[in-house]
Scaffold this motif. Structure first.
Motif, PDB file in Angstrom:
ATOM      1  N   VAL A 177      16.626 -25.787 -64.272  1.00 14.94           N
ATOM      2  CA  VAL A 177      17.871 -25.009 -64.279  1.00 14.94           C
ATOM      3  C   VAL A 177      17.962 -24.153 -63.021  1.00 14.94           C
ATOM      4  O   VAL A 177      19.015 -24.080 -62.374  1.00 14.94           O
ATOM      5  N   MET A 178      16.839 -23.510 -62.645  1.00 19.37           N
ATOM      6  CA  MET A 178      16.869 -22.655 -61.464  1.00 19.37           C
ATOM      7  C   MET A 178      16.985 -23.471 -60.174  1.00 19.37           C
ATOM      8  O   MET A 178      17.591 -23.012 -59.207  1.00 19.37           O
ATOM      9  N   VAL A 179      16.411 -24.655 -60.139  1.00 14.84           N
ATOM     10  CA  VAL A 179      16.634 -25.541 -58.989  1.00 14.84           C
ATOM     11  C   VAL A 179      18.127 -25.822 -58.849  1.00 14.84           C
ATOM     12  O   VAL A 179      18.682 -25.803 -57.744  1.00 14.84           O
ATOM     13  N   ASP A 180      18.780 -26.054 -59.971  1.00 12.10           N
ATOM     14  CA  ASP A 180      20.227 -26.292 -59.961  1.00 12.10           C
ATOM     15  C   ASP A 180      20.980 -25.048 -59.482  1.00 12.10           C
ATOM     16  O   ASP A 180      21.938 -25.152 -58.701  1.00 12.10           O
ATOM     17  N   VAL A 181      20.564 -23.878 -59.940  1.00 14.95           N
ATOM     18  CA  VAL A 181      21.206 -22.620 -59.525  1.00 14.95           C
ATOM     19  C   VAL A 181      21.137 -22.462 -58.012  1.00 14.95           C
ATOM     20  O   VAL A 181      22.141 -22.187 -57.338  1.00 14.95           O
ATOM     21  N   TRP A 182      19.945 -22.639 -57.443  1.00 16.69           N
ATOM     22  CA  TRP A 182      19.780 -22.378 -56.007  1.00 16.69           C
ATOM     23  C   TRP A 182      20.376 -23.496 -55.154  1.00 16.69           C
ATOM     24  O   TRP A 182      20.798 -23.256 -54.015  1.00 16.69           O
ATOM     25  N   ASN A 183      20.430 -24.725 -55.664  1.00 19.33           N
ATOM     26  CA  ASN A 183      21.125 -25.766 -54.915  1.00 19.33           C
ATOM     27  C   ASN A 183      22.618 -25.477 -54.816  1.00 19.33           C
ATOM     28  O   ASN A 183      23.268 -25.875 -53.850  1.00 19.33           O
ATOM     29  N   ASP A 184      23.168 -24.794 -55.816  1.00 14.98           N
ATOM     30  CA  ASP A 184      24.559 -24.342 -55.713  1.00 14.98           C
ATOM     31  C   ASP A 184      24.682 -23.146 -54.775  1.00 14.98           C
ATOM     32  O   ASP A 184      25.606 -23.063 -53.970  1.00 14.98           O
ATOM     33  N   HIS A 185      23.755 -22.204 -54.903  1.00 15.07           N
ATOM     34  CA  HIS A 185      23.823 -20.982 -54.096  1.00 15.07           C
ATOM     35  C   HIS A 185      23.708 -21.311 -52.607  1.00 15.07           C
ATOM     36  O   HIS A 185      24.411 -20.721 -51.774  1.00 15.07           O
ATOM     37  N   PHE A 186      22.798 -22.227 -52.278  1.00 15.93           N
ATOM     38  CA  PHE A 186      22.600 -22.645 -50.885  1.00 15.93           C
ATOM     39  C   PHE A 186      23.127 -24.079 -50.716  1.00 15.93           C
ATOM     40  O   PHE A 186      22.429 -24.968 -50.236  1.00 15.93           O
ATOM     41  N   ASN A 187      24.353 -24.278 -51.115  1.00 14.06           N
ATOM     42  CA  ASN A 187      24.905 -25.627 -51.147  1.00 14.06           C
ATOM     43  C   ASN A 187      25.035 -26.218 -49.746  1.00 14.06           C
ATOM     44  O   ASN A 187      25.450 -25.553 -48.798  1.00 14.06           O
ATOM     45  N   THR A 188      24.646 -27.491 -49.638  1.00 14.18           N
ATOM     46  CA  THR A 188      24.981 -28.296 -48.467  1.00 14.18           C
ATOM     47  C   THR A 188      25.520 -29.621 -48.982  1.00 14.18           C
ATOM     48  O   THR A 188      25.079 -30.117 -50.025  1.00 14.18           O
ATOM     49  N   TYR A 189      26.446 -30.204 -48.259  1.00  9.50           N
ATOM     50  CA  TYR A 189      27.086 -31.448 -48.685  1.00  9.50           C
ATOM     51  C   TYR A 189      26.194 -32.628 -48.328  1.00  9.50           C
ATOM     52  O   TYR A 189      25.804 -32.813 -47.167  1.00  9.50           O
ATOM     53  N   LEU A 190      25.867 -33.432 -49.319  1.00  9.61           N
ATOM     54  CA  LEU A 190      24.876 -34.500 -49.182  1.00  9.61           C
ATOM     55  C   LEU A 190      25.205 -35.473 -48.067  1.00  9.61           C
ATOM     56  O   LEU A 190      24.305 -36.008 -47.420  1.00  9.61           O
ATOM     57  N   TYR A 191      26.494 -35.721 -47.814  1.00 10.11           N
ATOM     58  CA  TYR A 191      26.864 -36.803 -46.914  1.00 10.11           C
ATOM     59  C   TYR A 191      27.298 -36.338 -45.518  1.00 10.11           C
ATOM     60  O   TYR A 191      27.733 -37.156 -44.707  1.00 10.11           O
ATOM     61  N   LYS A 192      27.177 -35.048 -45.219  1.00 13.67           N
ATOM     62  CA  LYS A 192      27.635 -34.612 -43.898  1.00 13.67           C
ATOM     63  C   LYS A 192      26.726 -35.146 -42.800  1.00 13.67           C
ATOM     64  O   LYS A 192      27.192 -35.566 -41.742  1.00 13.67           O
ATOM     65  N   ASN A 193      25.421 -35.103 -43.041  1.00  7.84           N
ATOM     66  CA  ASN A 193      24.476 -35.594 -42.043  1.00  7.84           C
ATOM     67  C   ASN A 193      24.174 -37.067 -42.322  1.00  7.84           C
ATOM     68  O   ASN A 193      23.726 -37.406 -43.421  1.00  7.84           O
ATOM     69  N   PRO A 194      24.418 -37.957 -41.371  1.00  9.22           N
ATOM     70  CA  PRO A 194      24.117 -39.377 -41.610  1.00  9.22           C
ATOM     71  C   PRO A 194      22.625 -39.643 -41.801  1.00  9.22           C
ATOM     72  O   PRO A 194      22.247 -40.709 -42.280  1.00  9.22           O
TER      73      PRO A 194
END
Length: 577
Positions: free
Chosen positions: A183-200
């Motif tokens: 759950v906390m991994v999910d929380v921090w992935n939202d808090h420090f969000n990066t878009y999966l597909y921006k970097n090829p």
């Protein structure tokens, strides 16, 4: 609590009985007025729990068995006509610190008590699930250099990595014993969000493995510093383009507004510009545009400081003077100022309280959690203890709506789908880079893992997710889930499974009468409260105009059991938490 119009189940059951496999869209579209569902989402709800291991003919629990096993009592209170459970506090805790209660978790919580169970979850890491993930999704273990070598030099499609990463997230959430950690991994992935597909070159995999997961239940200050020093964040927020004479403010803005002080953190435009200049020159090892170099594979993704690109003029940031001639050390000093700022304490506290307590968390609790941040230097477990032991948390049951990932993973957990089913039902759940139906429906519902484009992360409010599109695709997946074969049951009781063709829904509500099916389904998916009128309509639906206590064959009961399970898992009594 206002009840949904459960009369819709009769129509649903007839549609399912006609052709379950080809009528998913028709079933979901016809199942109930969308407006009614959305209105019902505001009503109080209780998430059910189910056995983690596979259910057998002897495994589906009746209300009496459930009461005996976990200490709860399902009764009908004549004063208000609701099914009651004495263990609402246990279920409330498990709904918030996991992706859905299971019978194993309920039993352990009952045996240990809340304080000891929380401490166990704060310390727990599931090494067994990590070995399983490594075997199922091996590309998630690749370091940045290996990711570069396989995608850029080797020509392997980047989506082979990203699909394994997304599937691994869903698999851990469904099956890990370390639920609070996930759950906390999910929380921090939202808090420090990066878009999966921006970097090829999908550095996001390494960002999750080396930054988010190691610090998810550690120290927030160490976590934020680690995010700054990773190529994924430097690329996503364009800091690799931030150079003296061509200052790019993207990262500075989000570092202040989203990652630390928050929008009301007390900084001004001058502070943002100063921080952007402090960040100038920080980049990561990569190839120039359109000029991929094999040698970059040796150090690809590593954060580096380019002194020639740094703005060395004097700066003033949050009242602190930075003299001319500064270099890489300026960033370390600026991060210390940010992390010690009371605005950061408040913003982080608000994030935790929003996820675990309410969409609009109580200000007093936010202040108490912020105080723990300051007192402990950003210790995440200390802040979580303050939240989970608070009166505000205990009084917040039914005030949150499950987001699609939580809703569908909790449905998987509630129906007892285990790792064997996860493997053999690969068309539903996905293996390796095959996304599976779970991923595809999450994508259609708007929450495929790590695909939120803006830097603020997936919304965490009912106002955003209580829409017709989200509910439609959740329900369509549950139709498939309820009708899929239970391979675990097949192995545990092969003769019965062969003769009767048991599905996941059959395992949940194994019964010989209509009334028994409803009783078992409520006992295993919902622990109350559920309005007596709704229970009566569910029994009428299962009986299909006949005697609810008359013996029925499996072929008679199975289609309607699948409709019953779909209805329960799509109801506010399951979707609210």
């Amino acid at each position: 609590m206002p009840a949904l119009p459960w009369g819709f189940m009769a129509e649903l059951g007839m549609q399912l009985k006609t052709d379950l496999g080809t009528s998913c869209r028709a079933v979901a579209d016809r199942m109930v007025s969308r407006r009614t569902v959305v209105q019902g989402l505001a009503a109080g709800a209780v998430v059910g729990c189910s056995d983690g291991p596979p259910m057998t003919a002897d495994g589906a629990l009746t209300p009496a068995q459930l009461s005996e096993t976990v200490g709860g009592v399902l009764t009908t209170d004549d004063t208000d006509g609701h099914i009651q459970s004495v263990d609402e506090a246990d279920l409330h805790l498990l709904r918030r610190i996991s992706f859905g209660p299971t019978l194993d978790a309920v039993e352990r919580l009952k045996a240990m008590g809340h304080t000891a169970y929380i401490e166990e979850q704060l310390a727990m890491r599931d090494d067994a699930i990590e070995l399983d993930v490594l075997a199922r999704y091996p590309l998630t273990a690749n370091a940045p250099q290996a990711i570069y070598a396989t995608t850029v030099i080797g020509g392997q499609p980047y989506w082979l990595h990203t699909r394994q990463y997304q599937n691994a997230m869903l698999y851990r959430a469904a099956h890990s014993r370390a639920q609070l950690y996930e759950v906390m991994v999910d929380v921090w992935n939202d808090h420090f969000n990066t878009y999966l597909y921006k970097n090829p070159v999908p550095l996001k995999l390494d960002f999750d493995r080396t930054v988010i997961r190691p610090h998810a239940l550690g120290n927030f200050k160490a976590l934020l510093r680690a995010t700054v020093m990773h190529g994924e964040m430097l690329h996503y927020l364009d800091n690799h383009l931030n150079r003296s004479g061509a200052i790019n403010e993207n990262y500075a803005r989000e570092l202040l507004e989203l990652h630390s002080l928050g929008r009301e953190g007390g900084y001004g435009e001058a502070d943002l510009k100063a921080l952007a200049r402090i960040l100038s020159g920080w980049t990561y090892v990569r190839s120039p545009a359109n000029a991929w170099r094999p040698t970059d594979a040796l150090d690809y993704g590593q954060a580096v400081f380019d002194a020639a690109g740094h703005d060395t003029e004097p700066k003033t940031f949050l009242g602190e003077y930075f003299p001319a001639g500064g270099g890489a050390e300026e960033l370390d000093r600026a991060l210390s100022i940010i992390l010690d700022h009371p605005g950061t304490a408040r913003h982080v506290a608000h994030r935790l309280c929003c996820r675990l307590v309410a969409d609009e968390p109580p200000p007093r609790l936010v202040a108490a959690v912020a105080q723990r941040y300051t007192a402990t230097g950003g210790d995440i477990p200390s802040m979580l203890r303050t939240v989970l032991r608070s009166a505000e948390f205990r009084g917040s049951a039914r005030q949150k709506l499950k987001r699609p990932i939580h809703a569908l993973i909790s449905a998987v957990r509630a129906t007892g789908v285990d790792r064997l089913d996860q493997t053999l039902n690969y068309g539903l759940y996905g293996v390796a880079h095959n996304p599976g139906q779970l991923f595809q429906h999450l994508e259609q519902a708007g929450q495929a893992p790590f695909t939120w484009t803006p830097p603020d992360g997936f919304p965490d409010t009912a106002a955003y997710w209580s829409n017709t599109n989200t509910l439609l695709y959740q329900q369509k997946l549950i139709v498939r889930l309820a009708a899929s074969r239970s391979y675990s049951h097949l192995l545990s009781d092969p003769l019965v499974a062969r003769e009767q063709g048991l599905t996941v829904a059959d395992d949940v509500a194994y019964a010989t009468t209509a009334r028994e099916a409803v009783s078992h389904a409520i006992a295993n998916l919902l622990l109350g409260p559920m309005p007596a009128e709704a229970v009566a309509r569910a029994i009428d639906y299962m009986a299909d105009g006949g005697d609810p206590d008359a013996p029925r064959t499996r072929s008679e009961l199975t289609p309607r059991i699948q409709g019953l399970v779909l209805a329960l898992l799509s109801s506010p009594w399951f979707l609210d938490k």
